[in-house]
Design an enzyme around this catalytic site. Structure first.
Site, PDB file in Angstrom:
ATOM      1  N   THR A 118       0.807  -1.220   0.000  1.00 21.80           N
ATOM      2  CA  THR A 118       0.000   0.000   0.000  1.00 21.80           C
ATOM      3  C   THR A 118       0.845   1.278   0.000  1.00 21.80           C
ATOM      4  O   THR A 118       1.960   1.293   0.538  1.00 21.80           O
ATOM      5  CB  THR A 118      -0.907   0.016   1.260  1.00 21.80           C
ATOM      6  OG1 THR A 118      -1.512   1.307   1.392  1.00 21.80           O
ATOM      7  CG2 THR A 118      -0.128  -0.252   2.527  1.00 21.80           C
ATOM      8  N   TYR A 142      -1.613   0.575  10.157  1.00 21.25           N
ATOM      9  CA  TYR A 142      -1.909  -0.182   8.929  1.00 21.25           C
ATOM     10  C   TYR A 142      -0.698  -0.165   7.991  1.00 21.25           C
ATOM     11  O   TYR A 142      -0.207  -1.211   7.557  1.00 21.25           O
ATOM     12  CB  TYR A 142      -3.152   0.405   8.247  1.00 21.25           C
ATOM     13  CG  TYR A 142      -3.337  -0.076   6.832  1.00 21.25           C
ATOM     14  CD1 TYR A 142      -3.546  -1.425   6.570  1.00 21.25           C
ATOM     15  CD2 TYR A 142      -3.282   0.820   5.757  1.00 21.25           C
ATOM     16  CE1 TYR A 142      -3.688  -1.878   5.262  1.00 21.25           C
ATOM     17  CE2 TYR A 142      -3.435   0.378   4.458  1.00 21.25           C
ATOM     18  CZ  TYR A 142      -3.636  -0.969   4.221  1.00 21.25           C
ATOM     19  OH  TYR A 142      -3.764  -1.410   2.930  1.00 21.25           O
TER      20      TYR A 142
END
Ligand code: UDP
Length: 329
Positions: A118, A142
């Site tokens: 990501t 995250y």
């Protein structure tokens, strides 16, 4: 016999679109998913193994039964805000789960892995466009959990010959052209599906998380990339690995930043609906701007994203209408 690819998280949003693309290309996607967030209805192009990536026995027997030539790893917790509130779950699901998957792959002699990473691994951008050499300093758990997994895989690449491609996505959105799969999280936290809920009357209004960022209209800029374009990059990455191209990393985005307000206005035009909105405090963990340079994926993989913002919003709206029984005008 078609080559099997084991897809963790194949019942989820991006994973299911990749399974469809795999089947279109003549591969046999084996979905490995615990269905905690994924949907059985999204598994349409190959068998489903219901299992958790922490579960060594189920993983090993899936490897034994299907003999996959590669793994594509999507199974993860994916929400920035939730990761700030509950980091331990994120490190458990994403880091410890991925570590177990990698250990099982090594034990089974599977040496090819496409990993769903990501843009959140980069943190605050130091340049207008983020390329793969940008420092990785995540500002939320995250992003950190995904970076830790990249590190684990990189080390196993050096030590154990695990060939890998990391695909660092920017903001995945939109739905498949045939409208049989699309984004469906519960509860929903992502901007575009929330906008669609507000447009369709399934939610009163959209909260805009901060309008005091140092961006032209004060709201965050993101690079929105259609899930079908992401899926095509996964096929190219997989084939690069299968053809022996070796380990690599690619950013996947459109290279264009849209603000939350711009997305809202464009969504009103596409849906023909007024979308109620309210300014809210900033969401913790949000970088103000994330825009990709995907030049490397274009040059090295020959990837060509084809969908623009209107395609993204119109496919998301079509999918939302189907899911909610709304007749589209
Ligand atoms: N956002 C917002 N309201 C919402 C959900 C998201 O203003 O209800 C903003 C969020 O702060 C971010 C952008 O929309 O700037 C995209 O957020 P999303 O959660 O879709 O993806 P992320 O960038 O976190 O991966």
């Amino acid at each position: 016999m078609n080559k099997s690819i084991l897809v963790t998280g194949g019942a989820g949003y991006i994973g299911s679109h990749v399974c469809k693309a795999l089947a279109d290309k003549g591969y046999r996607p084996i979905t490995f998913d615990n269905l905690s967030k994924g949907h059985e209805w999204a598994v349409q192009w190959g068998p489903l193994v219901k299992g958790d990536i922490h579960n060594t026995d189920v993983l090993m027997s899936a490897f034994q039964e299907y003999q996959p030539v590669s793994v594509m790893h999507f199974a993860a917790s994916i929400e920035v805000g939730e990761s700030v509130a509950d980091p331990a779950s994120y490190y458990y699901n994403n880091v410890s789960g991925s570590l177990n998957l990698v250990r099982c792959m090594l034990a089974a002699g599977i040496d090819k892995l496409v990993f769903s990473s990501t843009a959140a691994t980069y943190g605050i951008p130091q340049s207008k466009y983020i390329d793969e050499t940008h420092p990785q300093q995540p500002i939320n758990p995250y992003g950190m959990s995904k970076l830790m997994v990249e590190r684990i895989i990189t080390d196993c690449g050096h030590a154990n010959g695990l060939q890998h491609i990391f695909l660092r996505y920017f903001n995945a959105c939109g739905a498949d052209a045939e409208n049989t799969i699309g984004e469906s999280h519960s509860p929903e936290s992502h901007l575009i599906p929330i906008i669609m809920q507000a447009a369709g009357g399934q939610r009163d209004k959209l909260f805009i998380f901060g309008d005091d960022y140092g961006t032209p209209d004060g709201t965050c800029l993101r690079d929105y990339i259609h899930v079908t374009d992401l899926a095509s990059a996964h096929i190219l990455a997989l084939e690069a690995l299968l053809n022996g191209a070796g380990s690599n990393v690619f950013n996947l985005g459109n290279g264009k930043g849209y603000s939350v307000l711009e997305i809202l206005n464009a969504a009103e035009a596409v849906t023909g609906k007024k979308i109620p909105r309210e300014i809210h405090d900033r969401r913790e963990g949000d970088p103000p701007i994330l825009v990709a340079s995907s030049e490397k994926a274009k040059k090295t993989l020959g990837w060509k994203p084809k969908k623009n913002l209107e395609d993204i919003l119109s496919s998301a709206w079509r999918w939302h209408c189907k899911q909610n029984g709304i007749t589209q005008q």
